[in-house]
Design an enzyme around this catalytic site. Structure first.
Site, short mmCIF file in Angstrom:
data_model
loop_
_atom_site.label_atom_id
_atom_site.label_comp_id
_atom_site.label_asym_id
_atom_site.label_seq_id
_atom_site.Cartn_x
_atom_site.Cartn_y
_atom_site.Cartn_z
N HIS A 110 -3.66 -6.21 1.40
CA HIS A 110 -3.35 -6.51 2.79
C HIS A 110 -4.30 -7.62 3.21
O HIS A 110 -4.80 -8.35 2.37
CB HIS A 110 -3.38 -5.26 3.66
CG HIS A 110 -4.70 -4.60 3.78
ND1 HIS A 110 -5.06 -3.52 3.02
CD2 HIS A 110 -5.77 -4.88 4.55
CE1 HIS A 110 -6.28 -3.15 3.34
NE2 HIS A 110 -6.74 -3.96 4.25
N CYS A 155 0.81 -1.22 0.00
CA CYS A 155 0.00 0.00 0.00
C CYS A 155 0.85 1.28 0.00
O CYS A 155 1.48 1.58 -1.02
CB CYS A 155 -0.96 -0.05 1.19
SG CYS A 155 -2.46 0.87 0.91
#
Lengths: 432, 267
Positions: free
Chosen positions: B212, B93
């Site tokens: 994630h 991210c």
């Protein structure tokens, strides 16, 4: 005016209908319809009821419990009080509550409305109406997929607090640095609650606001209660924890540091309403809200529900449950909309203590994620001996009960939707 | 013996990122490989970075990301050299975005990236939705296939998925330069930008991704690939990792596939 009356009648009508036919939609649907007809329903109905005081409660954890505590204290003080249904904390839920407790002419014959509001709804509500009292409990990371990052919410809350008048009161948690920051520039009167003794010296993994909300430097904590709550100060800009007005209570009806905060918030709120209530007497017979340390007896055994919906509440549930010498636990992880679809937060929970559990039964539609979390935390031996995965929730509860020694308590740690399912099973006939 | 460097564990740790470190650590330990985790927090010593065999960095909120970027720029030379040199790493991210040229915030402000990889990220503004939900991507890189042959003989493991599963939640849209390979092709979800079906990036032994969940627990072959790369780079020889019982890992993996109606994706 016509619009207002129409929205009132129709909302009221739908409320009565859904009640009659047990549609179970009475907590949001009437409000939804009223708002569709009249977007400014809230200011309309509240301006017609100048004697009704509005207490709004916001925070990631503890809203429902605090609302119930405040209700108990105010009622003991002789006041007429109502609150919105738990979970119905968006605008439609709030309007539904106002509809339910109003007459057909729009009169609300109560002294106080206690409204718990969702994190994103607080700014929307304040835009519509300035509450007399705003209780700010805390901000933790919770359902990042739904709420976004805590900094974004804090920013919105700060703007909302900025709109309040000097006649409003903000009751804020002194130990949460972001709550101090959020209320800082508001013209409203500010009162703080906190803890007087702190058990921890180190922060949890899930701690969020370890950086100063004012200047972004690393905050110094002399002690923690849990997560990022504690005695904080900033070496860089000099800001520090405000001195709390209430930091202890003669009685704590629920266990855990988080419930101490809720209790202090409630006592401070009742004081700021000008009520001198004997908290000890008032809270002696306090019954917890649904699933919040609620005890249910099943098959002559005690089952206690600890709603565990984000890293902080999970950590706190565990630290309460793990006080038992060899506890039996049932943990239920769902990823429905009310739980948050993202289950990654379970990796932010501190689970080391589970090595000392007797039995851990895991269920929920993301049971394997939770089992995996444990596999990588506790010893392989403990995992093989103690952990059971049972996808079917009724079977999971039966399994946990069958492994539970007599006289002991089964600790159930469910996410929100799982908590409702568990209650349905253990209070209904399904399991008996 | 592996030294795993965790870049900014205090600041870049939002979506259960530490789970990835736990997976790498345990999977080494269970195989008798010694591990040291180096927490490289704000102001860390550059020598602590240099000794790392494997790097990990997670995502964060904007405020934290700004604090980190100031510190990281001071160490950019060493990190760049390590990545170009083939030091394996996983960048999730915000960390993934850092590797690129720049990140354009919703209000138009440009935050300079480390510029190690030819990619950039733009946030189209607050009126455009964040890209949120379960993600399934298909992997073509044969390195992920490391165990397939053995598996046919082994009854304890099911490593037949050619997919990586995870959860994404990002406002920024990332676009890869022409010479860069994505980590995978989006089967479900948004990926880099919600348009071109690419997800993540692969460069030598470094991997950037929006997945994630955290990513490694439910994709243990990815964790093992990182461990294998790190060992091979360190000891300069080909290494075979011993098999672990990953039945639970793959049940969790399958649960995500099933949820999105993908069944038994295989190589």
């Amino acid at each position: 005016m016509m619009r207002f009356l129409l929205s009132l009648f129709l909302g009221k009508f739908i409320y009565i209908l859904s009640n009659w036919f047990h549609l179970g939609t009475g907590s949001t649907w009437p409000g939804h319809v009223s708002l569709m007809i009249n977007l400014s329903f809230i200011p309309f109905i509240l301006s017609k009821n100048p004697n009704l005081s509005i207490i709004v409660i916001a925070g990631t954890n503890g809203k429902t419990t605090t609302a119930k505590l405040i209700q108990t204290l105010l009622e003991k003080g002789g006041k007429n009080v109502f609150r919105n249904k738990e979970g119905a904390n968006l605008l439609n839920g709030i309007v539904s509550a106002l509809l339910r407790y109003s007459t057909i002419q729009g009169r609300i014959n109560y002294d106080y409305a206690i409204l718990e509001v969702d994190e994103n709804t607080l700014p929307l509500f304040v835009d519509e109406w300035k509450p007399n009292t705003l209780v700010l409990l805390n901000l933790f990371r919770d359902q990042l997929d739904r709420y976004g990052e805590t900094d974004t919410i804090a920013q919105k809350w700060k703007s909302a607090c900025g709109l309040l008048n000097p006649s409003s009161t903000i009751i804020a948690n002194a130990d949460d640095p972001q709550m101090a920051w959020v209320s800082d520039h508001s013209k409203a009167k500010k009162l703080f609650f906190g803890l007087s003794s702190f058990p921890k010296q180190v922060a949890h993994h899930a701690a969020d606001s370890l950086y100063c909300p004012y200047c972004s430097s690393k905050l110094s904590f002399s002690s923690f209660s849990f997560s990022h709550l504690g005695k904080w100060h900033c070496r860089s800009c000099g800001k520090k924890r405000p001195e709390p007005t209430v930091s202890h209570s003669p009685i704590y009806p629920l266990e855990g540091a988080y419930n101490a905060y809720n209790t202090h918030a409630a006592i401070l709120t009742s004081q700021s309403c000008g009520l001198l209530v004997d908290a000890k007497k008032a809270l002696l017979l306090f019954h917890p809200a649904f699933g919040r340390q609620e005890v249910i007896v099943v098959k002559e055994k005690k089952v206690q529900l600890f709603l565990s919906k984000n890293p902080t509440s999970f950590n706190e549930s565990l630290s309460t449950a793990m006080q038992a010498p060899l506890p039996t636990l049932c943990m239920v992880l769902n990823d429905q909309i009310p739980d948050g679809r993202d289950v990654s937060w379970i990796w932010d929970v501190d689970m080391e203590s589970l090595d000392h559990a007797r039995t851990i039964v895991i269920s929920g539609n993301r049971a394997y994620d939770l089992a995996l979390r444990l596999k990588y935390e506790i010893t392989p031996k403990a995992f093989a001996q103690k952990v059971f995965v049972e996808l079917d929730l009724s079977n999971a509860l039966l399994k946990a009960l069958s492994l539970l020694p007599d006289q002991e308590t089964l600790f159930v740690l469910p996410t929100y939707s799982a908590m409702l399912e568990v209650r349905k099973i253990v209070t209904g006939r399904k399991i008996l | 013996m592996l030294t795993i460097g965790w870049l900014y564990p205090q600041l870049m740790n939002t979506y259960g990122d530490r789970g990835n470190i736990m997976i790498l650590q345990r999977r080494c330990e269970w195989r008798g490989i010694g591990v040291e985790i180096k927490n490289l927090d704000l102001g860390f010593k550059i020598d602590d970075l240099r000794v790392c065999d494997l790097l990990f960095m997670g995502g964060a909120q904007d405020r934290q990301q700004k604090i980190v970027s100031e510190d990281l720029f001071k160490k950019a030379d060493v990190l760049t050299r390590m990545i170009k040199d083939g030091t394996p790493g996983l960048y999730i991210c915000g960390a993934y975005q850092f590797l690129g040229k720049y990140y354009k915030e919703a209000n138009g402000t440009i935050i300079k990236g480390l510029g190690i990889l030819d990619l950039y990220t733009e946030n189209p503004g607050t009126n455009k939705p964040r890209l949120i939900g379960n993600v399934i991507i298909e992997i073509q890189d044969l390195r992920f296939k490391m165990y397939e042959e053995k598996n046919h003989k082994s009854s304890i493991v099911n490593r037949k998925s050619s997919a990586l599963v995870g959860f994404e939640n990002h406002g920024g849209r990332t676009y890869l330069g022409k010479g860069l390979k994505p980590l995978g092709k989006v089967l479900h979800g948004f990926g880099n930008n919600g348009k071109d079906k690419t997800e993540g990036v692969m460069y030598k032994n470094s991997f950037g991704t929006y997945l994630h969940g955290p990513i490694l627990p439910k994709n243990p072959n990815f964790a093992d690939l990182l461990i294998k790369c790190a060992l091979e780079k360190k000891y300069k020889k080909s290494i075979e990792l011993s098999l672990l019982d990953d039945s639970l890992e793959y049940r969790a993996h399958q649960a995500v596939l099933k949820k999105q109606n993908y069944h038994a994706w295989r190589f």
